[in-house]
Design a protein around this motif. Sequence first.
Motif, mmCIF file in Angstrom:
data_model
loop_
_atom_site.group_PDB
_atom_site.id
_atom_site.type_symbol
_atom_site.label_atom_id
_atom_site.label_comp_id
_atom_site.label_asym_id
_atom_site.label_seq_id
_atom_site.Cartn_x
_atom_site.Cartn_y
_atom_site.Cartn_z
ATOM 1 N N SER A 132 0.841 -1.104 0.295
ATOM 2 C CA SER A 132 -0.284 -0.409 -0.186
ATOM 3 C C SER A 132 1.523 1.568 0.122
ATOM 4 C CB SER A 132 -1.146 0.093 1.204
ATOM 5 O OG SER A 132 -0.047 0.527 2.294
ATOM 6 N N ASP A 133 2.143 0.961 -0.151
ATOM 7 C CA ASP A 133 2.927 2.354 0.203
ATOM 8 C C ASP A 133 3.718 2.254 -0.807
ATOM 9 O OD1 ASP A 133 2.017 3.242 2.853
ATOM 10 O OD2 ASP A 133 3.066 1.859 3.765
ATOM 11 N N TYR A 134 4.531 3.619 -0.919
ATOM 12 C CA TYR A 134 5.145 3.967 -2.281
ATOM 13 C C TYR A 134 6.156 5.177 -2.218
ATOM 14 C CZ TYR A 134 2.810 0.169 -4.287
ATOM 15 O OH TYR A 134 2.807 -1.744 -4.700
ATOM 16 N N THR A 135 6.773 5.338 -2.448
ATOM 17 C CA THR A 135 7.961 6.263 -2.218
ATOM 18 C C THR A 135 8.453 6.662 -3.735
ATOM 19 O OG1 THR A 135 9.247 5.659 -0.849
ATOM 20 C CG2 THR A 135 7.695 6.487 0.087
ATOM 21 N N PHE A 136 8.657 8.098 -3.631
ATOM 22 C CA PHE A 136 9.625 8.674 -4.786
ATOM 23 C C PHE A 136 9.690 10.100 -4.357
ATOM 24 C CE2 PHE A 136 5.057 8.364 -6.245
ATOM 25 C CZ PHE A 136 4.681 9.593 -7.224
ATOM 26 N N ASP A 137 11.136 10.624 -5.872
ATOM 27 C CA ASP A 137 11.697 11.655 -5.472
ATOM 28 C C ASP A 137 10.812 12.498 -6.648
ATOM 29 O OD1 ASP A 137 12.309 12.124 -2.946
ATOM 30 O OD2 ASP A 137 14.242 11.635 -4.036
ATOM 31 N N VAL A 138 10.314 14.018 -6.893
ATOM 32 C CA VAL A 138 9.516 14.513 -7.603
ATOM 33 C C VAL A 138 10.916 15.438 -8.404
ATOM 34 C CG1 VAL A 138 7.870 14.031 -8.665
ATOM 35 C CG2 VAL A 138 8.351 15.963 -7.403
ATOM 36 N N THR A 139 11.619 15.964 -9.787
ATOM 37 C CA THR A 139 12.255 17.263 -9.821
ATOM 38 C C THR A 139 11.726 17.961 -10.633
ATOM 39 O OG1 THR A 139 14.084 15.596 -9.570
ATOM 40 C CG2 THR A 139 14.555 17.983 -10.904
ATOM 41 N N PRO A 140 11.556 19.291 -10.236
ATOM 42 C CA PRO A 140 10.803 19.889 -11.492
ATOM 43 C C PRO A 140 11.802 20.607 -12.111
ATOM 44 C CG PRO A 140 10.615 20.899 -8.682
ATOM 45 C CD PRO A 140 11.713 19.630 -8.883
ATOM 46 N N SER A 141 10.774 20.467 -13.188
ATOM 47 C CA SER A 141 11.313 21.126 -14.515
ATOM 48 C C SER A 141 11.349 22.711 -14.641
ATOM 49 C CB SER A 141 10.487 20.862 -15.884
ATOM 50 O OG SER A 141 10.713 19.148 -15.845
ATOM 51 N N ALA A 142 10.530 23.218 -14.099
ATOM 52 C CA ALA A 142 11.121 25.272 -13.590
ATOM 53 C C ALA A 142 10.311 25.477 -13.071
ATOM 54 C CB ALA A 142 10.449 25.439 -15.020
ATOM 55 N N ASP A 143 9.867 26.855 -12.816
ATOM 56 C CA ASP A 143 9.196 26.890 -10.852
ATOM 57 C C ASP A 143 7.607 26.996 -11.558
ATOM 58 O OD1 ASP A 143 11.205 27.896 -9.503
ATOM 59 O OD2 ASP A 143 11.592 29.438 -10.269
ATOM 60 N N GLY A 144 7.080 26.771 -10.673
ATOM 61 C CA GLY A 144 4.995 27.000 -10.866
ATOM 62 C C GLY A 144 4.934 25.776 -10.023
ATOM 63 N N ASN A 145 3.840 25.126 -11.511
ATOM 64 C CA ASN A 145 2.977 24.496 -10.309
ATOM 65 C C ASN A 145 3.358 22.930 -11.029
ATOM 66 O OD1 ASN A 145 1.291 26.381 -9.043
ATOM 67 N ND2 ASN A 145 -0.356 25.742 -11.102
ATOM 68 N N VAL A 146 4.097 21.953 -9.641
ATOM 69 C CA VAL A 146 4.113 20.605 -10.184
ATOM 70 C C VAL A 146 2.922 19.806 -9.583
ATOM 71 C CG1 VAL A 146 5.893 19.124 -9.522
ATOM 72 C CG2 VAL A 146 6.393 21.024 -9.847
ATOM 73 N N THR A 147 2.566 18.946 -10.394
ATOM 74 C CA THR A 147 1.297 18.226 -10.268
ATOM 75 C C THR A 147 1.375 16.463 -10.477
ATOM 76 O OG1 THR A 147 0.371 18.172 -12.658
ATOM 77 C CG2 THR A 147 -0.197 19.786 -11.153
ATOM 78 N N VAL A 148 0.730 16.032 -9.699
ATOM 79 C CA VAL A 148 1.188 14.163 -9.411
ATOM 80 C C VAL A 148 -0.371 13.807 -9.677
ATOM 81 C CG1 VAL A 148 2.297 12.433 -8.756
ATOM 82 C CG2 VAL A 148 2.677 14.547 -8.265
ATOM 83 N N ASP A 149 -0.239 12.920 -10.336
ATOM 84 C CA ASP A 149 -1.783 12.556 -10.987
ATOM 85 C C ASP A 149 -1.312 10.942 -10.898
ATOM 86 O OD1 ASP A 149 -4.364 14.002 -11.952
ATOM 87 O OD2 ASP A 149 -2.315 15.081 -12.231
ATOM 88 N N ILE A 150 -2.329 10.374 -9.945
ATOM 89 C CA ILE A 150 -2.547 8.581 -10.587
ATOM 90 C C ILE A 150 -3.706 8.101 -11.139
ATOM 91 C CG2 ILE A 150 -2.040 6.364 -9.773
ATOM 92 C CD1 ILE A 150 -0.451 7.895 -7.021
ATOM 93 N N ALA A 151 -3.527 7.365 -12.159
ATOM 94 C CA ALA A 151 -5.266 7.123 -12.899
ATOM 95 C C ALA A 151 -5.814 6.132 -12.817
ATOM 96 C CB ALA A 151 -4.686 7.197 -14.334
#
Length: 204
Positions: A72-91
Amino acid sequence: DSAYNDNSGELKFTLGIYDYNPKASISSTETSPTNKTPIPIKVQFDYDVTGFVSGDVTLGNASISNFAGSGSDYTFDVTPSADGNVTVDIASDVANDSFNVNNIASDQFLIVSDRTVPIVGTVNDGSANDIDIQNIPILNANWTGFSDALSGIASYEWAIGISSGGTEILDWTNAGNTTSVSKNNLNLINDQIYYISARAIDKA
C-alpha cells in the motif's frame, strides 16, 4: 397416524458484495510553495495493490526518480522542470488489489516550486528619499521594489557595514514585513562612509 414430523431444514447465509476500488492518496513532507528539489512524494493506497510502477505516475512540470515501495505504500522524488505548479496524478486501472479490483483515479497533488530569488529593489539611506549624510549615532533606511511574483515576499533582512554588502556594524537582522528601519546607539565614526543593505526572503 395423524402425527406429522417435519424434518425440513433451513440454511441461512449472508451474501457479501465487494464493491470498493482501491484509491491512492498523494502527499509530501514539503509545503507549498517550496524551493526544495527534488520534492519527496508519498503514495498510500487504502489497500495493498500490485502492478503499480513509476510509469503509472503522471507528472506535470517534473520528472520522477527513486521510485520504491510495495503493497500500500510507495515513495519517489519529483524534480521540477521549472518554477511553477508541479502536479502528480495516478490514473485509474493502473494497479489492482488481491481481489483483482482495479484502482480508481487519485485526487491531484499540486505543489508550487519556487527556486528563484526575489527581484532586488532599491535601498535608500534615511527615512524617506535617499540621503548622503545622517546624524550619528542613529542610522535610518528604507527600501522599495523588491518582489516575487510566484510566492510573494515573506520578510526582509538588513545589515550595516563599512563596505558594500558588509555586516561589520550590524549583521543581517530580521526586519519582518516592514520596509523602513532604524538603529540607534551605534558606535560610529564621524565622516566614515557606512553602507546599508537589505534583502528579501520569499515564502518558499
